[in-house]
Design an enzyme around this catalytic site. Structure first.
Site, PDB file in Angstrom:
ATOM      1  N   LYS A  31       0.871  -1.188   0.000  1.00  0.00           N
ATOM      2  CA  LYS A  31       0.000   0.000   0.000  1.00  0.00           C
ATOM      3  C   LYS A  31       0.901   1.228   0.000  1.00  0.00           C
ATOM      4  CE  LYS A  31      -3.445   2.867   0.648  1.00  0.00           C
ATOM      5  NZ  LYS A  31      -2.661   4.098   0.436  1.00  0.00           N
ATOM      6  N   GLU A  78      -2.290   3.674  -7.748  1.00  0.00           N
ATOM      7  CA  GLU A  78      -1.939   4.681  -6.756  1.00  0.00           C
ATOM      8  C   GLU A  78      -1.055   5.709  -7.452  1.00  0.00           C
ATOM      9  OE1 GLU A  78      -2.609   5.667  -2.594  1.00  0.00           O
ATOM     10  OE2 GLU A  78      -3.363   4.040  -3.850  1.00  0.00           O
ATOM     11  N   LYS A 198      -7.038  -3.921   4.628  1.00  0.00           N
ATOM     12  CA  LYS A 198      -5.779  -3.169   4.649  1.00  0.00           C
ATOM     13  C   LYS A 198      -5.220  -3.147   6.067  1.00  0.00           C
ATOM     14  CE  LYS A 198      -8.088   1.344   5.043  1.00  0.00           C
ATOM     15  NZ  LYS A 198      -8.255   2.690   4.418  1.00  0.00           N
TER      16      LYS A 198
END
Length: 320
Positions: A31, A78, A198
């Site tokens: 992430k 992202e 997450k």
């Protein structure tokens, strides 16, 4: 192309640990600390934010890359900007405010990149109902056949829990990797749903309790600070809601502060993206709290709420 903007992206809900050993095999992805975007490639390129905003004006180099990809696709990614020490979120925020000539200049000085982790449509085929493992295979094939380089990057993915645990090391956090996203390899892409998990990298830190929300004898949350050169108490974090035992413990030792408090007369925002003022009560800034924090830090300020752990009776404000 069948899909068109705006599209609600699939989301993730937070968890506090990786899946237990022996649980169903999952896939893990890094992430990165950036903006979530959906990129529509082809003759009519489009860059959409998580909430549906048009980002084309701020990132002209990505619009060009999307137009030149050579295939019509909808990619989930992202959006990041690299800095000297890793991903630079403040630089990304600054770039998002630019338009026209200043955006073109910023694109040359601080180019943005796309860390791609999913594909929703490819060459006219909508892949929303395909399992993740097949969507990932299509994405890897796109990177291989098109020999994609910057600004494109393929998000690292693993099925090894030990590797995923390694990505939670604070060293990765210092470089801009906030944690891991946990996904079922057989799951389809469910727009707008929190179907992924997450897990953020967590560390402990210390902050001076400078104020509370609620009342001093029964605080709801904490405002924490640190002294900076010149003696100014800088707000660095706001806590999540306190548990009842924590509120009772703190309410018995915190003391209201008067006009001599460094935050007397100050205004703080009640939340991200709002100008509504936060109602708070200053307290004597002489108690130190140990807090659980993630790695999203902008110039010494924690972007996300922190969790109160305990008082540090062994430390004074001068030690922080």
């Amino acid at each position: 192309m069948h899909l068109s903007p705006p599209i609600e992206p699939m989301l993730a809900r937070p968890v506090t640990a990786l899946p237990a050993p022996g649980a169903r095999p999952m896939l893990f992805e890094q992430k990165a600390d950036g903006f979530r975007v959906l990129v529509f490639t082809g003759p009519q390129p489009y860059v959409q934010s998580r909430r549906g905003a048009d980002l084309r004006g701020a990132f002209p180099e990505l619009v060009q890359a999307a137009a030149e990809l050579g295939v019509e696709a909808v990619l989930d990614a992202e959006l990041v900007v690299w800095g000297a020490r890793g991903l630079d979120f403040p630089a990304l925020q600054e770039r998002a405010r630019r338009r026209r000539a200043t955006a073109q200049h910023a694109a040359r000085e601080r180019p943005a990149h796309l860390i791609v982790f999913d594909v929703l449509e490819m060459s006219g085929a909508v892949l929303l109902d395909e399992p993740l493992r097949r969507r990932r295979a299509a994405l890897e094939d796109l990177f291989a056949t098109r020999r994609l380089t910057a600004p494109w990057a393929l998000c690292p993915q693993t099925s090894d829990p030990a590797t995923a645990a390694g990505w939670l090391d604070p060293v990765w956090g210092a470089a801009g990797i906030e944690g891991v996203v946990i996904k079922d390899p057989d799951s389809r892409y469910r727009r707008g749903e929190r179907g992924w998990l997450k897990l953020r990298t967590r560390m402990t830190a210390e902050g001076i309790i400078g104020a509370v929300t609620g009342v001093v004898h029964a605080p709801r949350s904490l405002l924490l600070g640190r002294f900076v050169p010149g003696g100014r108490l800088k707000l660095i974090a706001r806590s999540t809601p306190l548990s009842r035992p924590a509120a009772a413990e703190l309410g018995s030792v915190l003391r209201p502060a008067g006009q001599e408090h460094p935050w007397h007369g100050r205004r703080f925002s009640a939340g991200w993206g709002t100008s509504e003022p936060l109602a708070f009560q200053p307290v004597v800034p002489d108690l130190v709290a140990e807090i659980s924090v993630d790695t999203a830090v902008d110039m010494g300020t924690y972007r996300h709420p922190v969790r109160y752990l305990r008082l540090r009776d062994d430390m004074t404000a001068a030690d922080v």
